[in-house]
Design an enzyme around this catalytic site. Sequence first.
Site, PDB file in Angstrom:
ATOM      1  CE1 TYR A 146      -3.319  -2.876   0.785  1.00 49.44           C
ATOM      2  CE2 TYR A 146      -4.592  -0.883   1.192  1.00 49.44           C
ATOM      3  CZ  TYR A 146      -4.539  -2.240   0.939  1.00 49.44           C
ATOM      4  OH  TYR A 146      -5.701  -2.949   0.860  1.00 49.44           O
ATOM      5  CE  LYS A 195       2.563 -17.789  -2.435  1.00 52.18           C
ATOM      6  NZ  LYS A 195       1.745 -19.019  -2.461  1.00 52.18           N
ATOM      7  CG  ASP A 227      -1.176 -20.397  -1.037  1.00 52.33           C
ATOM      8  OD1 ASP A 227      -0.636 -20.331   0.079  1.00 52.33           O
ATOM      9  OD2 ASP A 227      -0.655 -20.984  -2.007  1.00 52.33           O
ATOM     10  CG  ASP A 251      -7.792  -5.125   1.659  1.00 54.24           C
ATOM     11  OD1 ASP A 251      -8.755  -4.647   2.303  1.00 54.24           O
ATOM     12  OD2 ASP A 251      -7.737  -5.132   0.420  1.00 54.24           O
ATOM     13  CG  ASP A 255     -13.288  -7.692   2.223  1.00 52.52           C
ATOM     14  OD1 ASP A 255     -13.070  -6.923   3.178  1.00 52.52           O
ATOM     15  OD2 ASP A 255     -13.741  -7.315   1.129  1.00 52.52           O
TER      16      ASP A 255
HETATM   17  C1  IPM Z   1     -10.260  -1.727   4.019  1.00 54.15           C
HETATM   18  C2  IPM Z   1     -10.535  -1.144   2.663  1.00 54.15           C
HETATM   19  C3  IPM Z   1      -9.421  -0.190   2.297  1.00 54.15           C
HETATM   20  C4  IPM Z   1      -8.125  -0.966   2.313  1.00 54.15           C
HETATM   21  C5  IPM Z   1      -9.614   0.542   0.954  1.00 54.15           C
HETATM   22  C6  IPM Z   1     -10.905   1.302   0.920  1.00 54.15           C
HETATM   23  C7  IPM Z   1      -8.454   1.429   0.611  1.00 54.15           C
HETATM   24  O1  IPM Z   1     -10.671  -2.163   1.728  1.00 54.15           O
HETATM   25  O2  IPM Z   1     -10.213  -0.942   4.995  1.00 54.15           O
HETATM   26  O3  IPM Z   1     -10.122  -2.940   4.131  1.00 54.15           O
HETATM   27  O4  IPM Z   1      -7.769  -1.618   1.307  1.00 54.15           O
HETATM   28  O5  IPM Z   1      -7.442  -0.940   3.331  1.00 54.15           O
HETATM   29 MG    MG Z   2     -10.672  -4.108   2.572  1.00 58.47          MG
END
Ligand code: IPM
Ligand code: MG
Length: 361
Positions: A146, A195, A227, A251, A255
Site C-alpha cells: 500500500y 508468502k 493461500d 485486507d 473480507d
Molecule cells: C479496508 C478497505 C481499504 C483498504 C480501501 C478502501 C483502501 O478495503 O479498509 O479494508 O484496502 O485498506
Molecule cells: Mg478491505
Amino acid sequence: MECKIALIPGDGIGPEIVREAKKVLDRTAEIYGHTFHYETLLMGGCSIDAYGEPLTEETLAKAKASDAVLLGAVGGNVGNSRWYDVAPNLRPEAGLLKIRKGLGLFANIRPAMLYDELKAACPLKESIIGDGFDMVIMRELTGGLYFGEHKTEEIDGIRKSTDVLVYDENEIRRIAIKAFDIAMKRRKVVTSVDKANVLDSSRLWRAVVNEVAKDYPEVTLNHMLVDNCAMQLVMNPGQFDVILTENMFGDILSDEASMITGSIGMLSSASLGAGKLGLYEPSHGSAPDIAGKDIANPIATILSAAMLLRYSFDLDREADAIEAAVAKVLKDGYRTGDIMSDGCTKVGTTAMGDRITENLV
Ligand code: IPM
Ligand code: MG
C-alpha cells in the site's frame, strides 16, 4: 469522563451508519455519566467535493487533536468521474490511507466471531461451523504494498506499472508484539500468515515474528502461507485465535473472515498506533448502491464504537454494554436485510440503531 471524538461519516452509507453509532454512544454516555464532544470532519468523496482533495491537512490536524476517530466509509462508484478521473492520490480512498499513515495507526484489529443467532446467515455448512469461531485479524496497516512506490510508465510503447512491497524489521516487530499481546488476553495462539515460499518480505516477516515469539513462551505460534490460510478460513475457521499478517493479505483475508460471520456488515475494526488515539471503522465499504435507503446494517459501526471506548478510553464496562445490547437485539430476532433469515423481524438502519440503543443497560 470527558472526551473529544472526531466523527468522519464519509460517503455512501457512511453518514447513516455513523449517525446510528453516535446514537448508541450518546445513550452510553448518558447511562454511565460521560461527556463526549463531537466534531464532524470531511474525508473521502465529500471532501473532494468541498475542498478538491480527499483529506486536507487541516482535517488531519483536527483528527490528530481528538482523542479518537469514528469513521463510516469513504469512496463511491468508480464510474463517478468527479472522484475517480483524477490522480490516484486525489481519490477518496487516498484520504483513508493518508489518515492511517498520518496518525501512525500501524495496527488494524478486525475481530470476526460468529454469533449463535447468525449461524443461519453463515454461508458455511453446519459440519464446518461446529461450535462457531472467534478470531481476531491483526493486520499491518501502514506498510507493505500500500505504501511502497506506485508508478505507471510507458517504455518503448509498452505500458508498465510498478508497485513496491517493502517492510523493515521494525515495522514487522511492532505489529507482531501487538498480536502476541492480544493473544495473551485470548486463547494464546498466533497464526502468522505470509508468502514465505515466494517473497523476501515474507521471509523477513517470518524471521522477525519468530524472534518476537521468544518473549511469549505461553503463546503457540504457527506460520501459514496466505493461500492455505484463505482455504483454512472456509474449511476450519474454528482453529484461528489471532491471525497476524501484512497489509495486503490482511485486507483480503479480513473480507473473507467477515463474510463467514454472516455478513460483511458485522465486522468492526480498530486501527491503533503507539498511543491511545485510534481510528475505528467498520471493515466494509461505502456501498453507494444502497446509500440513503435505510437498509444498511449499522452493527459493524456500532461495534467499532464499542472498540473505541475500549481501546482509546479504557471504558471496558461501557464497551461490554454495547456488545451485549447488540447480542440481545440479535437474540430478539431483529435483522437488517443482509443477515435476515426465516422467522426473524426485518428492520432498517434506523430501527436497528434504535433497538440497540433501547437495550443498553
Ligand atoms: C479496508 C478497505 C481499504 C483498504 C480501501 C478502501 C483502501 O478495503 O479498509 O479494508 O484496502 O485498506
Ligand atoms: Mg478491505
